[in-house]
Design an enzyme around this catalytic site. Structure first.
Site, PDB file in Angstrom:
ATOM      1  N   ASP A 299       1.632   5.325  -5.408  1.00 28.21           N
ATOM      2  CA  ASP A 299       0.933   6.562  -5.089  1.00 28.21           C
ATOM      3  C   ASP A 299       1.677   7.756  -5.666  1.00 28.21           C
ATOM      4  O   ASP A 299       2.609   8.287  -5.075  1.00 28.21           O
ATOM      5  CB  ASP A 299       0.798   6.715  -3.571  1.00 28.21           C
ATOM      6  CG  ASP A 299      -0.028   7.938  -3.178  1.00 28.21           C
ATOM      7  OD1 ASP A 299      -0.475   8.663  -4.091  1.00 28.21           O
ATOM      8  OD2 ASP A 299      -0.223   8.155  -1.978  1.00 28.21           O
TER       9      ASP A 299
ATOM     10  N   ASP B  64       0.832  -1.189   0.000  1.00 26.13           N
ATOM     11  CA  ASP B  64       0.000   0.000   0.000  1.00 26.13           C
ATOM     12  C   ASP B  64       0.872   1.247   0.000  1.00 26.13           C
ATOM     13  O   ASP B  64       1.859   1.326   0.735  1.00 26.13           O
ATOM     14  CB  ASP B  64      -0.911  -0.010   1.241  1.00 26.13           C
ATOM     15  CG  ASP B  64      -2.027   1.010   1.165  1.00 26.13           C
ATOM     16  OD1 ASP B  64      -2.446   1.353   0.043  1.00 26.13           O
ATOM     17  OD2 ASP B  64      -2.496   1.454   2.237  1.00 26.13           O
TER      18      ASP B  64
END
Length: 277
Positions: free
Chosen positions: A104, A82
């Protein structure tokens, strides 16, 4: 069953009115509790190693942990990185056995986010690994404010990157301790209209009321909800109760063992809601 990828567990959710829980892992006890919860409901689960986890436990350890749990599980288990900061971290996770990575680049200009994401998609897909990206910035409760996803940028982004899942900013925020977020349903609808075949992801799932999570899973193409804070709160409450029950207990394993059932119960509630059961 075995290890799975996002590409295997999310596409069915586009049409069956369900979503899969991406559960934030900080240690062995909660990871084991999450898998037990998923098995009890016979639902897939996504085990997530975020930046906080990685600052405490090296990626090779997390990869081995996730793969060990998946090997013995009766349901699909996704080993997911993540908020990967860059291509190097994503490749390291793949080398450590992760089956899915989230890059990200949401704080970058659109063109740079596309370029970097596409690079990661290319090498990850070559290795059989799925990729989640973020468009629009999801902020933090009490910290940086969210910047909503522009539906006008979505079609270009998914076409140029080839991502398997797209995290969007539609009123959600990370680290919310109460379900007070207001999801912009009109924005969600506009996003899915231009990318109907791409599973959408909501980070900051703990801030979204359970009933609304279920509604969004049932009525939209949001196929993955990241849930962490409410589960960490369940862990903390269980650990404090265990310490209070026996102040003389000094055995780490004994204390941590007392957290497994309460955390598993909290995870079951979250998973059950997303499955509409």
């Amino acid at each position: 069953m075995s290890l799975a990828t996002l590409q295997q567990v999310l596409p069915p959710c586009l049409t069956n009115g369900t979503a899969v829980a991406g559960l934030v892992v900080l240690g062995w006890e909660d990871a084991m509790a999450y898998v037990r919860a998923a098995e009890a409901l016979q639902r897939p689960v996504i085990l997530q190693a975020g930046p906080g986890c990685r600052a405490h436990t090296p990626l090779p350890v997390m990869g081995a942990m996730f793969r060990t749990l998946a090997a013995a599980a009766s349901v699909p288990v996704v080993a997911h990185l993540d908020h990967g900061e860059d291509a190097a971290v994503c490749q390291m996770a793949i080398d450590c056995g992760f089956t899915s990575v989230m890059y990200d680049g949401s704080a970058l200009p659109l063109a740079e986010n596309i370029t970097r994401t596409a690079e990661i998609v290319t090498f990850a897909h070559r290795q059989g690994v799925s990729v989640e990206a973020e468009l629009g910035y999801v902020g933090y409760y009490g910290g940086a404010h969210s910047l909503g996803t522009d539906p006008g940028e979505v079609a270009l982004f998914v076409r140029e990157t080839g991502v398997d899942a797209l995290a969007v900013s539609v009123g959600n925020s990370h680290l919310m301790i109460r379900p007070d977020a207001t999801v912009d349903l009109a924005r969600v609808r506009a996003i899915q209209a231009v990318a109907p075949n791409v599973p959408l992801v909501l980070h900051g799932g703990s801030g979204i009321p359970a009933a609304q999570r279920q509604q969004l899973a049932r009525e939209t193409t949001i196929c993955k909800f990241n849930i962490g804070t409410e589960l960490r709160m369940a862990f903390g409450a269980a650990l404090r109760a265990a310490i209070a029950q026996d102040p003389n207990c000094f055995d780490r394993n004994q204390l941590l063992r007392e957290t497994i059932d309460p955390v598993s119960a909290a995870a079951r509630t979250a998973i059950k809601g997303l499955a509409g059961i």
